[in-house]
Design an enzyme around this catalytic site. Structure first.
Site: not given
Ligand code: FPP
Length: 276
Positions: A33-34, A36, A50, A78, A80, A82, A144, A220
């Site tokens: 997360d994070g 954005g 991203h 996720s 959600e 979409w 892995l 954990e």
């Molecule tokens: C959440 O950050 C992140 C996502 C919804 C997408 C995660 C995707 C990647 C790291 C890139 C693609 C992944 C792979 C495995 C190739 P956010 O956009 O919700 O950030 P925010 O909460 O700061 O808005």
């Protein structure tokens, strides 16, 4: 490129130190997360977050592989998600295909097995094609296990499993008395995975967001304020060091855990002595 060959002496020493300090989790789930916020704080478009997040994925996969972690599950999209603006969804799908294309050879060379969980038929056809191709090419690898959670929802998977069990009851394959926790686990998309020992979430939010809900009953949880694009192997090492300090009681008391560990020491020494 073989990852063992590109490791620095310092990193190998750090990993050896962590391996000697305590148990290495068999399965770690990552809520990435994070992205954005990372981008916005730098005056960039969210998509840049991203993009940089993929660099973190690359580093974490390599570090997890050389540390001997058996499974990592990445919450990449996720169910959600979409609901996000279509343009952002398109970019995420493009990045995913690009990641799969660019990493396939290296992941395969390094013995990684790729898996995916989620409502995969909801993904655009181009993503499904590349994803299934990667999974197929890497299916016999023994290193892995890298699982991508895509169009995934923990509740959705539980409902799907319950529906399949109900159908099997109707067909006479399962009787209601056979329905145990193990049976439910065996119907989940994660049935081939051990339950996660550790769930890591970046960017400080304190929730599971529908990730591995059944499987994380005794996981954990480690939360860091770092945004995902800043989450690199040093952060993974911090999370594992923190995990190694936890006492996993699975409902027992501290005293029982200490006794169990003393007993397993005695049994281990007896087995060693008689070379079982
Ligand atoms: C959440 O950050 C992140 C996502 C919804 C997408 C995660 C995707 C990647 C790291 C890139 C693609 C992944 C792979 C495995 C190739 P956010 O956009 O919700 O950030 P925010 O909460 O700061 O808005």
């Amino acid at each position: 490129m073989n990852w063992d060959r590109e490791r620095t002496v310092e990193d190998s020493a750090l990993q050896a130190e962590i391996q000697a300090a305590g148990p290495i989790p068999k399965h770690i789930g990552f809520i990435m997360d994070g992205n954005g916020r990372w981008a916005q704080e730098r005056g960039k478009m969210r998509v840049e977050g991203h993009r940089e997040g993929i660099e973190s994925v690359r580093d974490i996969v390599k570090a997890a592989s050389s540390l001997g972690i058996g499974y990592i599950t990445l919450y990449a999209f996720s169910m959600e998600n979409w609901r996000r603006p279509q343009a952002e969804v398109n970019v995420l799908m493009d990045l995913l295909v690009r990641y799969l294309k660019s990493e396939l050879d290296e992941l395969h060379e390094n013995n990684v097995r790729m898996l995916a969980i989620g409502k995969l038929n909801a993904l655009p056809k181009r993503v499904q094609r590349k994803l299934f191709e990667c999974i197929d090419i890497m299916k016999d690898n023994t290193g892995l296990n890298l699982t991508l959670a895509l169009s995934y929802s923990g509740r959705w998977d539980i409902v799907r499993a319950v529906q399949t069990i109900a159908l099997d009851v109707r067909r006479g394959k399962v009787s209601p008395e056979d329905i145990t926790e193990d049976l439910v686990s065996s119907y989940l998309l994660t049935s081939e995975h051990p339950d996660p020992d550790l769930i890591v979430r970046s960017s400080g939010e304190m929730r599971l967001s529908n990730f591995l809900l059944w499987e994380s009953a005794y996981s954990e949880i480690y939360i860091t304020d770092k945004y995902w694009p800043d989450f690199r192997r040093q952060e993974l090492y911090d999370a594992i060091r923190d995990y190694q300090k936890r006492e996993r009681r699975f409902g027992k008391t501290s005293q029982q855990i200490a006794q169990d560990s003393a007993n397993s020491g005695i049994v281990g020494r007896i087995l060693d002595k008689f070379k079982f």
